[in-house]
Design an enzyme around this catalytic site. Structure first.
Site, short mmCIF file in Angstrom:
data_model
loop_
_atom_site.label_atom_id
_atom_site.label_comp_id
_atom_site.label_asym_id
_atom_site.label_seq_id
_atom_site.Cartn_x
_atom_site.Cartn_y
_atom_site.Cartn_z
N HIS A 59 -27.70 -30.21 -32.67
CA HIS A 59 -27.58 -30.93 -31.40
C HIS A 59 -28.59 -30.37 -30.40
O HIS A 59 -29.20 -29.33 -30.63
CB HIS A 59 -26.16 -30.86 -30.84
CG HIS A 59 -25.73 -29.53 -30.33
ND1 HIS A 59 -25.35 -28.49 -31.15
CD2 HIS A 59 -25.63 -29.05 -29.06
CE1 HIS A 59 -25.01 -27.44 -30.43
NE2 HIS A 59 -25.19 -27.76 -29.14
N HIS A 61 -29.40 -30.19 -25.90
CA HIS A 61 -29.01 -30.45 -24.52
C HIS A 61 -30.29 -30.62 -23.70
O HIS A 61 -31.23 -29.83 -23.83
CB HIS A 61 -28.21 -29.28 -23.93
CG HIS A 61 -26.94 -29.00 -24.64
ND1 HIS A 61 -25.86 -29.87 -24.65
CD2 HIS A 61 -26.56 -27.93 -25.38
CE1 HIS A 61 -24.88 -29.34 -25.36
NE2 HIS A 61 -25.28 -28.17 -25.81
N TYR A 146 -36.03 -21.93 -29.22
CA TYR A 146 -36.08 -23.36 -28.90
C TYR A 146 -35.36 -23.66 -27.59
O TYR A 146 -34.41 -24.44 -27.55
CB TYR A 146 -35.50 -24.18 -30.05
CG TYR A 146 -36.01 -23.73 -31.39
CD1 TYR A 146 -37.35 -23.85 -31.70
CD2 TYR A 146 -35.16 -23.18 -32.33
CE1 TYR A 146 -37.84 -23.42 -32.94
CE2 TYR A 146 -35.63 -22.76 -33.57
CZ TYR A 146 -36.97 -22.88 -33.85
OH TYR A 146 -37.46 -22.46 -35.06
#
Length: 174
Positions: A59, A61, A146
């Protein structure tokens, strides 16, 4: 069909979570190059300011701000997901079609939250940067590659050892 109500604020700042269907996948970090290129391409076609981001294996954000009169974040996220899938296919990744022939790698929807004020903005930036620690991928925020955290450090906004476990003194330890 459920009618989803989305908050739409022209020029608003939004926090988003986009998730892969397969929560065991590491596709987003394994193909980070393609993911970054898809985001750059969307930003060129449909401008926005990217305040903070973290990419996890399954996932990501995003905290982004739209141009002044713009409310169309859905088109940006749709384009981003589609461009990433197109790049994966071009790179030879095996992508099985989902329902109605679409690629079945992303969850159909996304989580969105309108940032209300400076305190809310700071809380969501902190949440984004701490996410890799929360999920047990690293012990220190600075060790996750990341993340926009590294940009915040380069700009002098945050110290490199922000929110890490190293050197943490707990109350009552003598």
């Amino acid at each position: 069909m459920v009618n989803y109500r989305r908050a739409r604020v022209a020029g608003g700042t939004y926090f988003f979570t986009l998730t892969l269907k397969d929560r065991r996948s590491d596709l987003l970090v394994r193909r980070i190059d393609l993911l970054r290129e898809a985001l750059r391409h969307v930003k060129q076609r449909r401008p926005f300011t990217l305040h903070a981001v973290v990419v996890m294996p399954d996932h990501l954000h995003l905290l982004l701000q739209l141009p002044e009169a713009d409310t169309n974040y859905s088109a940006r996220l749709r384009d981003f997901k589609a461009l990433f899938v197109k790049a994966l296919r071009a790179a030879g990744e095996p992508i099985k079609p989902g329902l109605r022939g679409a690629a079945g790698i992303w969850q159909a929807r996304f989580w969105e939250h309108v940032i209300r004020d400076e305190c809310d903005l700071a809380a969501h930036i902190n949440y984004i940067h701490f996410n890799p620690v929360k999920h047990g991928h690293v012990q220190r925020v600075m060790d996750w590659p990341y993340s926009s955290f590294h940009r915040f450090v380069r700009q002098g906004v945050l110290p490199a050892n922000w929110a890490g476990c190293e050197g943490l003194e707990l109350a009552g330890d003598d």
